[in-house]
Design a protein around this motif. Structure first.
Motif, PDB file in Angstrom:
ATOM      1  N   PHE A   1      -0.269  -1.955  10.657  1.00 14.93           N
ATOM      2  CA  PHE A   1      -0.468  -0.690  11.365  1.00 14.93           C
ATOM      3  C   PHE A   1      -1.504   0.144  10.607  1.00 14.93           C
ATOM      4  N   PRO A   2      -2.534   0.638  11.292  1.00 17.90           N
ATOM      5  CA  PRO A   2      -3.603   1.382  10.607  1.00 17.90           C
ATOM      6  C   PRO A   2      -3.215   2.828  10.312  1.00 17.90           C
ATOM      7  N   SER A   3      -2.193   3.010   9.480  1.00 19.00           N
ATOM      8  CA  SER A   3      -1.720   4.360   9.158  1.00 19.00           C
ATOM      9  C   SER A   3      -2.764   5.094   8.322  1.00 19.00           C
ATOM     10  N   ARG A   4      -2.904   6.394   8.613  1.00 19.72           N
ATOM     11  CA  ARG A   4      -3.840   7.219   7.855  1.00 19.72           C
ATOM     12  C   ARG A   4      -3.128   8.352   7.126  1.00 19.72           C
ATOM     13  N   GLY A   5      -1.834   8.388   7.169  1.00 16.88           N
ATOM     14  CA  GLY A   5      -1.093   9.417   6.457  1.00 16.88           C
ATOM     15  C   GLY A   5       0.047   8.792   5.700  1.00 16.88           C
ATOM     16  N   GLY A   6      -0.044   8.750   4.387  1.00 18.75           N
ATOM     17  CA  GLY A   6       0.982   8.125   3.562  1.00 18.75           C
ATOM     18  C   GLY A   6       0.387   7.413   2.370  1.00 18.75           C
TER      19      GLY A   6
END
Length: 795
Positions: free
Chosen positions: A470-475
């Protein structure tokens, strides 16, 4: 067992010795208070909120129950309603007035909060912009119109409207333990959400079929919070800082066009009166289905779009122990549902969406709702409500049991990878808000980060468990560095009021989420962090926590002193920029007895930092944890083209990232020990804290045979000198290069000074037995064994 130490001139070789040298050479370099306790920065504990972070024995909070009837006039885009409010004074204080939130007034040009920002004259000005200047001077007709305000007997009450709030003056003071019942009748013109920037409630018009989709939020006058911390919450609603709300029970009756479908906070009490027999049968089937069942089908929604009934129907909903109530209404809706079980309790996961979103929402939305409820329940508390709903409304906003999201396909039904993951991210985020702040009910108007930041953190955990790619950008820590490297005059502490933040997104969402992830993965470890975080959620579920309650609970439940972290990450604006200054290489010279040391070092040019595509440590550890099964692996129907395409990405070899903690020296200097010591390699590395933010030291050694090893030094290594520290490492093989923070765990803003790529030839040191040192220590009245233990521990 005999022990030995290594000597550099007059000092024994160990971390405390190097720290002593630093202090002697630069006595003013220490104590920027980075490791001091927060002390008076936090509010004094009391009987309401304890020093442990738990609610105190006399903790109290107010309650407000609502009985509301409303009618939607679609032709005139107007909502009118009446409500009976029962307010319970559980405080120890006598109340002479009540404050009501009138958030719909924010849409008015004459009744809004009037918080204005500075502006400059553009080089070009459109006619529409000129018209906005003109319109700002006129009453645009939006905002609440209060038509009647009475007590329980029908007697008129005196009130004063102050922008987005209304004070009701009570005929007699409301004493502790008493309740007060009053009635409000009101109406307002519904705004076009597409034209009002930041509008959470309103309508969207679909010109191609002439239908509306209504999202009814902040739609009724409601009580402000009265608390032990601030008394009446009196921050006006400007459209940014969201809501501080009181828990209560709701019964709501909504009269709408007969062909509309409603999704709402709570449970519907009269589906039988509003659904067709076929729809009611599908709803019954959905109660036990393993896949989402269309209660209202695509074909039925398309047919309703063309008929536009003039008749009316009333939907009745009930919701207990919620802080707010929202609903949606449209004839465009497809509605699907399936159950999800959390700790033996059935929860109905549901989605409402128009045909424009069918290609995405039918496949993903309800399953994403179910996944979110399960994962958030794992990391916080079991989800307590009976339903959880996602509504596609070209929006992103949350309320108890219901949220408004986005995610529409192209007209031919196709969609991009960005749209897919954007939709999944917003669904997980907004459904997750059921926990923060709908249940763990912080004051959003004051502290946006307490709900947005904590929710973004658990969103990241949930995204990781949906799909490891998943291309998460917050964490992940590395995603916040562009923000943290900004000039100091463009940064604010996380601990800033919601209305006063320039970089609202990173400050309220991303930086708090990243900080919590750093605590979990790098500072505390998953086991300690998860226990403490769950304890915070358990303690403050259905209550009103403050920042100090979170900080204190995390320490109380983990046994970790984290004041240094809160001080730096939440109260400060310093960035992490730790540099490797020098590397000195030593090997043992066992032919000489007196301690002698020769040293040399060469500084080399440093490599460019790596690219932006990065598999962060959470992804690596989740793959390593065999107990984790990702949602996309469990349900192959979720594996679309983009999922399959991304499976070809090369995986990190996590075996290269083992953690080694150096221990004490416990071998006697016999022949075997000398032979063993002759094979040891020692490296003295000096680190400088150029950014000011305290972080652990994570050092990766690459050996000349190509293998790697990682040493982790806790942040407390900086406590004697916050600007510079040296540390000695013993290795079994010769080191070829050294890299700081190889997995980008500490949000270091400058990777250029994190590497050392050529080690100079070794200097020699001599060794001696502890017995010699003991004799010397005894002659000076020193307990040498105690001294040796202290050195061993500090090393």
């Amino acid at each position: 067992m005999k022990r030995f130490l290594f000597s550099f001139g007059m000092f024994w070789m160990g971390c405390t010795i190097v720290q002593a040298q630093n202090i002697l050479n630069n006595p003013n370099s220490n104590h920027g208070n980075k490791f001091e306790q927060l002390g008076t920065i936090l509010p004094t504990p009391n009987e309401y909120r304890t020093a442990s972070g738990a609610p105190g024995p006399k903790y109290w909070q107010q309650r407000a129950d609502y009985d509301i009837k409303c009618e939607l006039d679609e032709a005139n885009l107007k909502l009118k309603g009446s409500e009976t409010i029962t307010y319970f004074n559980n405080s120890p204080n006598e109340l002479r007035y009540l404050w009501i939130q009138m958030d719909e007034n924010q849409h008015s040009t004459t009744k809004n909060a009037n918080y204005q920002n500075g502006q400059t004259m553009p080089r070009q000005l459109s006619d529409a912009a000129v018209q906005r200047f003109e319109d700002a001077k006129k009453d645009n007709g939006f905002g609440f119109n209060i038509t009647k305000l009475t007590d329980a007997t029908g007697k008129a009450l005196k009130s004063t409207v102050n922008k987005t709030m209304m004070r009701i003056d009570l005929p007699v003071p409301l004493k502790p333990g008493q309740k007060y019942v009053f009635n409000i009748e009101w109406n307002y013109n519904i705004v076009d959400r597409q034209l009002f920037g930041g509008a959470r409630g309103g309508y969207e018009l679909f010109p191609e079929d002439g239908n509306h989709l209504f999202t009814m939020a902040q739609w009724y006058p409601r009580l402000c919070v009265y608390s032990d911390v601030v008394g009446w919450q009196n921050h006006q609603f400007t459209g940014r800082g969201e809501f501080a709300l009181t828990f209560g029970n709701f019964k709501v009756q909504m009269t709408v066009p007969a062909d509309h479908v409603i999704g709402s906070t709570g449970e519907c009490l009269n589906y039988a009166a509003n659904l067709t027999p076929a729809q009611l049968a599908r709803w019954t089937k959905a109660q036990t289905s393993k896949e989402p069942i269309e209660v209202v089908t695509l074909a039925e929604a398309k047919k309703a779009e063309g008929t536009k009934s003039k008749a009316k129907k009333t939907w009745i909903y009930k919701a207990d122990n919620v802080r707010d109530f929202a609903w949606t209404s449209s004839r465009k809706f497809i509605w699907d549902a399936m159950p999800v079980t959390v700790e033996g309790k059935k929860i109905m996961a549901m989605s409402f969406y128009g045909k424009e979103a069918y290609g995405l929402y039918r496949k993903f939305s309800t399953k994403a709702v179910a996944h979110t409820i399960k994962t958030y329940s794992k990391f916080t508390i079991p989800y307590p409500y009976p339903v959880a709903q996602s509504v596609e409304a070209s929006n992103g906003m949350e309320y108890p049991m219901i949220c408004f999201n986005y995610g529409r396909t192209e007209k031919d039904g196709t969609y991009s990878e960005g749209t897919k993951y954007g939709m999944l991210g917003v669904i997980i985020h907004e459904v997750g808000h059921n926990f923060f702040p709908m249940i763990i009910n912080s004051d959003e108007r004051q502290w946006s980060w307490m709900d947005e930041g904590l929710n973004s953190f658990v969103e990241y955990l949930s995204e990781e468990l949906w799909d490891n790619k998943f291309p998460s950008r917050g964490g992940p820590a590395w995603t916040i560095t562009d923000y943290m490297k900004l000039p100091k005059d463009q940064l604010e502490p996380i601990m800033s009021n919601s209305e006063n933040i320039v970089g609202f997104g990173p400050n309220a969402y991303t930086k708090p989420a990243t900080g919590l992830n750093i605590l979990r993965e790098t500072i505390m470890g998953r086991e300690l962090f998860d226990y403490a975080f769950k304890e915070y959620a358990r303690r403050w579920a259905f209550k009103h926590p403050e920042p100090a309650d979170l900080f204190r609970t995390m320490e109380d439940a983990s046994g970790e002193d984290l004041d240094w972290f809160w001080r730096g990450w939440f109260f400060g604006t310093d960035a992490c920029d730790i540099a490797i200054d020098t590397v000195k290489y030593f090997t043992a010279d066992l032919t000489k007895d007196p301690p002698e040391t020769k040293e040399s070092t060469t500084m080399r040019s440093l490599p460019k930092p790596g690219g932006s595509t990065f598999d962060d440590i959470s992804k690596v550890r989740n793959r390593d944890d065999k107990s984790i099964v990702f949602e996309t692996d469990k349900d192959t129907s979720l594996q679309d083209f983009y999922h399959r395409y991304n499976r070809g990405v090369e995986q990190y070899d996590t075996s290269k990232y083992s953690v080694v903690v150096p221990g004490g020296f416990t071998e006697a200097l016999d022949a075997d020990a000398k032979a063993k010591l002759a094979q040891k390699h020692f490296y003295e590395i000096t680190f400088s804290n150029k950014g000011g933010l305290i972080m652990p030291l994570i050092v990766e050694f690459t050996f000349k045979d190509g293998t790697k090893e990682v040493d982790r030094i806790p942040a407390q290594v900086w406590r004697m000198n916050e600007g510079k520290v040296s540390k000695v490492f013993m290795k079994d093989k010769e080191v070829a290069s050294i890299k700081l923070d190889p997995m980008k765990e500490t949000a270091d803003i400058n990777e250029k000074n994190n590497s050392w790529n050529e080690i100079a030839g070794s200097s020699k040191f001599t060794s001696f037995k502890l017995k010699q040192a003991a004799a010397r220590g005894q002659s000076q009245g020193i307990n040498p064994m105690q001294k040796a233990e202290e050195k061993k521990k500090s090393f």
